[in-house]
Write an enzyme that holds these catalytic residues in place. Sequence first.
Site, mmCIF file in Angstrom:
data_model
loop_
_atom_site.group_PDB
_atom_site.id
_atom_site.type_symbol
_atom_site.label_atom_id
_atom_site.label_comp_id
_atom_site.label_asym_id
_atom_site.label_seq_id
_atom_site.Cartn_x
_atom_site.Cartn_y
_atom_site.Cartn_z
ATOM 1 N N HIS A 121 56.320 49.270 36.975
ATOM 2 C CA HIS A 121 55.776 49.691 38.482
ATOM 3 C C HIS A 121 55.008 49.172 39.514
ATOM 4 O O HIS A 121 54.135 50.076 40.306
ATOM 5 C CB HIS A 121 55.400 51.221 38.125
ATOM 6 C CG HIS A 121 56.865 52.330 37.642
ATOM 7 N ND1 HIS A 121 55.713 53.242 36.986
ATOM 8 C CD2 HIS A 121 57.300 51.930 37.548
ATOM 9 C CE1 HIS A 121 57.212 53.751 36.409
ATOM 10 N NE2 HIS A 121 58.508 53.190 36.652
ATOM 11 N N CYS A 149 48.027 41.265 56.512
ATOM 12 C CA CYS A 149 47.872 39.944 56.212
ATOM 13 C C CYS A 149 47.776 38.965 57.137
ATOM 14 O O CYS A 149 47.410 39.128 58.139
ATOM 15 C CB CYS A 149 50.029 40.422 55.972
ATOM 16 S SG CYS A 149 50.011 37.811 55.804
ATOM 17 N N CYS A 152 50.387 36.480 58.931
ATOM 18 C CA CYS A 152 51.573 36.598 59.393
ATOM 19 C C CYS A 152 50.477 37.876 60.551
ATOM 20 O O CYS A 152 51.318 38.201 61.722
ATOM 21 C CB CYS A 152 52.945 37.264 59.281
ATOM 22 S SG CYS A 152 53.190 38.476 58.433
ATOM 23 N N THR A 190 53.101 58.889 27.287
ATOM 24 C CA THR A 190 54.133 59.075 29.141
ATOM 25 C C THR A 190 54.220 60.282 28.760
ATOM 26 O O THR A 190 55.240 61.045 27.345
ATOM 27 C CB THR A 190 54.478 57.410 28.761
ATOM 28 O OG1 THR A 190 55.909 58.129 29.760
ATOM 29 C CG2 THR A 190 55.659 57.444 27.503
ATOM 30 N N SER A 191 54.479 61.011 29.879
ATOM 31 C CA SER A 191 55.656 62.598 29.772
ATOM 32 C C SER A 191 56.679 61.834 29.651
ATOM 33 O O SER A 191 57.943 62.683 29.490
ATOM 34 C CB SER A 191 55.057 63.246 30.597
ATOM 35 O OG SER A 191 55.717 62.404 32.155
#
Length: 257
Positions: A121, A149, A152, A190-191
């Site tokens: 993730h 950024c 840019c 973790t679920s």
Amino acid sequence: MSTADDIAKAAELLAAATRPVGFTGAGVSAESGIPTFRGAGGLWEQFRIEDVATPEAFERNPRMVWEFYNLRRRAVFQAQPNAAHTAFARLEEIFPAFVLITQNVDRLHQRAGSRRVIELHGNLCETRCTNCGRVDDKSGVELGDLPRCEACGGLLRPAVVWFGEPLPPGAWAQAEEAANRADCMIVVGTSAQVYPAAGLVAMAKRHGAAILEINLEPTPVTPLADVSIFGRAAEILPAVVDRAEWMLQSGRGSRVP
Ligand code: OAD
């Protein structure tokens, strides 16, 4: 069976493995003081996913999304890895083929010493430019509410995966390969409700891996697991790893260390 029996059984399965894989979620970092997503005190009780963790939310209100991520970034940078993270780093030393797949974005596994980590993730340390795509590591840096950024001037976003976005293709391919090759998968904190990540457990199981689960409570992984141990990750995982290491060193595992 008592917790001690479950720990002994999990250690036995782990010591018999040659290609173990770890699969972690937010619960592994709970004892580092980082809130989980679901359940009492979880982040999704305080914030709505659709307000802060979707591409549409960022388009609508980037300031609110950045407010949420800046809070989480600060919490993560102040936190320290706990004994569960350290135990995973030790598994990499014990098993040359060990790979860790994580849904966590806090980088605490890496800070504890894990090197072979697949981040499904993304992570909170890096930013990605919405205009030029440049990725920068901004660990420990205060970003302000609409960071830009350096190259840019485009709006930056956190380099995490939001709901409705695909997983990074490289990371997913590596995770699938690791799950398919695994002979043991240790699923911690973790679920197992968020797909496709959660599907890795069934994938490993289909390919013959023993499934060990550590969680405070039963989850959709529990019916697939060879052993589920209900307790705190920072307490249970080190006990399993200690015992598996002892078994290997004393010749009680199935392979020579
Ligand atoms: P969840 O918050 O859904 O689940 C955390 C799990 O950890 C629960 O099953 C708890 O019972 C367990 N737990 C809590 N404290 C623990 C402890 N000390 N020891 C062991 N277990 C403990 O978190 P995830 O499963 O990681 O996605 O959530 C998956 C994904 O949903 C996240 O990566 C995130 C989230 O929304 C994105 O942001 C895309």
